[in-house]
Design a protein around this motif. Structure first.
Motif, PDB file in Angstrom:
ATOM      1  N   GLU A   1      -2.058  -8.978 -14.845  1.00 44.19           N
ATOM      2  CA  GLU A   1      -2.304  -8.107 -13.691  1.00 44.19           C
ATOM      3  C   GLU A   1      -2.552  -8.989 -12.476  1.00 44.19           C
ATOM      4  O   GLU A   1      -3.365  -9.914 -12.516  1.00 44.19           O
ATOM      5  CB  GLU A   1      -3.491  -7.184 -13.931  1.00 44.19           C
ATOM      6  N   PHE A   2      -1.857  -8.689 -11.390  1.00 44.03           N
ATOM      7  CA  PHE A   2      -1.937  -9.439 -10.137  1.00 44.03           C
ATOM      8  C   PHE A   2      -2.309  -8.410  -9.076  1.00 44.03           C
ATOM      9  O   PHE A   2      -1.545  -7.486  -8.804  1.00 44.03           O
ATOM     10  CB  PHE A   2      -0.559 -10.047  -9.857  1.00 44.03           C
ATOM     11  N   VAL A   3      -3.491  -8.552  -8.488  1.00 49.30           N
ATOM     12  CA  VAL A   3      -3.960  -7.580  -7.500  1.00 49.30           C
ATOM     13  C   VAL A   3      -4.219  -8.253  -6.159  1.00 49.30           C
ATOM     14  O   VAL A   3      -4.451  -9.462  -6.081  1.00 49.30           O
ATOM     15  CB  VAL A   3      -5.245  -6.845  -7.962  1.00 49.30           C
ATOM     16  N   VAL A   4      -4.165  -7.428  -5.123  1.00 49.32           N
ATOM     17  CA  VAL A   4      -4.559  -7.862  -3.786  1.00 49.32           C
ATOM     18  C   VAL A   4      -5.528  -6.842  -3.213  1.00 49.32           C
ATOM     19  O   VAL A   4      -5.513  -5.667  -3.584  1.00 49.32           O
ATOM     20  CB  VAL A   4      -3.346  -8.034  -2.841  1.00 49.32           C
ATOM     21  N   ALA A   5      -6.366  -7.328  -2.304  1.00 42.91           N
ATOM     22  CA  ALA A   5      -7.247  -6.461  -1.528  1.00 42.91           C
ATOM     23  C   ALA A   5      -6.603  -6.325  -0.154  1.00 42.91           C
ATOM     24  O   ALA A   5      -6.421  -7.313   0.560  1.00 42.91           O
ATOM     25  CB  ALA A   5      -8.641  -7.057  -1.419  1.00 42.91           C
ATOM     26  N   ASP A   6      -6.224  -5.111   0.197  1.00 44.44           N
ATOM     27  CA  ASP A   6      -5.418  -4.838   1.389  1.00 44.44           C
ATOM     28  C   ASP A   6      -6.150  -3.825   2.256  1.00 44.44           C
ATOM     29  O   ASP A   6      -6.578  -2.780   1.771  1.00 44.44           O
ATOM     30  CB  ASP A   6      -4.066  -4.281   0.915  1.00 44.44           C
ATOM     31  N   ASN A   7      -6.302  -4.128   3.538  1.00 40.70           N
ATOM     32  CA  ASN A   7      -6.933  -3.163   4.449  1.00 40.70           C
ATOM     33  C   ASN A   7      -5.927  -2.477   5.363  1.00 40.70           C
ATOM     34  O   ASN A   7      -6.297  -1.800   6.316  1.00 40.70           O
ATOM     35  CB  ASN A   7      -8.052  -3.820   5.266  1.00 40.70           C
ATOM     36  N   GLY A   8      -4.646  -2.639   5.062  1.00 37.39           N
ATOM     37  CA  GLY A   8      -3.596  -2.042   5.873  1.00 37.39           C
ATOM     38  C   GLY A   8      -3.109  -2.960   6.978  1.00 37.39           C
ATOM     39  O   GLY A   8      -2.027  -2.757   7.521  1.00 37.39           O
ATOM     40  N   LYS A   9      -3.894  -3.969   7.326  1.00 36.46           N
ATOM     41  CA  LYS A   9      -3.526  -4.936   8.356  1.00 36.46           C
ATOM     42  C   LYS A   9      -3.311  -6.325   7.781  1.00 36.46           C
ATOM     43  O   LYS A   9      -2.476  -7.082   8.257  1.00 36.46           O
ATOM     44  CB  LYS A   9      -4.600  -5.006   9.439  1.00 36.46           C
ATOM     45  N   GLU A  10      -4.116  -6.649   6.769  1.00 33.93           N
ATOM     46  CA  GLU A  10      -4.001  -7.971   6.157  1.00 33.93           C
ATOM     47  C   GLU A  10      -4.507  -7.939   4.719  1.00 33.93           C
ATOM     48  O   GLU A  10      -5.211  -7.015   4.307  1.00 33.93           O
ATOM     49  CB  GLU A  10      -4.754  -9.023   6.958  1.00 33.93           C
ATOM     50  N   ILE A  11      -4.114  -8.969   3.999  1.00 29.09           N
ATOM     51  CA  ILE A  11      -4.590  -9.142   2.639  1.00 29.09           C
ATOM     52  C   ILE A  11      -5.807 -10.053   2.712  1.00 29.09           C
ATOM     53  O   ILE A  11      -5.725 -11.180   3.200  1.00 29.09           O
ATOM     54  CB  ILE A  11      -3.479  -9.710   1.734  1.00 29.09           C
TER      55      ILE A  11
END
Length: 165
Positions: free
Chosen positions: A59-69
């Protein structure tokens, strides 16, 4: 606010940049910018990340706020550790650290392996912030290694484990 989601190929260049920035901020003082650049070029290049993204039982996840990771995490079932998952990477950009981003990504990753009974990781012994994070999330030290991630790294690491039962 960050949302944790599964990474895609379109994220990999940004993740590579995130890893380079985070590694330089964390490890330049310990190993020098040249050694950090060498390791990030080998471990955090887009082709290396693409291979992780394609790996089965991972599993490969990112934390994304809609503007940047703002963060990334990667874990996979172990090929050698019986009923174990390995947390290979959990990194948050320095400007977003201590805001719950790592906690949210870790919470997602530890639920992704229903057949795993333990999760294991390696962490640099002088990375006190990361060690504190892992201790707070139930990990205990179980050993150490002279060469984190691969035999050529020359980076020492503590080995830590957590029960997932």
């Amino acid at each position: 606010m960050f949302f944790v989601r599964t990474a895609s190929e379109r994220d990999l260049a940004k993740v590579s940049t995130l890893l380079g920035e985070t590694w330089h901020a964390t490890y330049d003082a310990l190993y020098g910018a040249d050694k950090v650049a060498e390791l990030t070029a080998r471990w955090h290049s887009v082709p290396a990340l693409k291979a992780q993204l394609a790996r089965k039982n991972s599993e490969f996840v990112v934390a994304d706020n809609g503007k940047e990771i703002g963060g990334m995490g990667y874990a996979a079932m172990s090929d050698t550790l019986r009923k174990g998952a390995i947390l290979h990477q959990l990194y948050v950009l320095p400007k977003f650290q201590r805001q719950g981003v790592g906690r949210e990504m870790f919470a997602e990753l530890e639920t992704c392996f229903p057949d795993a009974e333990i999760m294991q990781l390696e962490v640099e012994p002088q990375n006190h912030a990361a060690i504190g994070f892992y201790l707070a999330h139930g990990f205990v030290k179980t050993g150490d290694t002279a060469s984190c991630n691969d035999a050529q790294s020359g980076i020492p690491a503590l080995i830590m484990q957590k029960s997932l039962l």
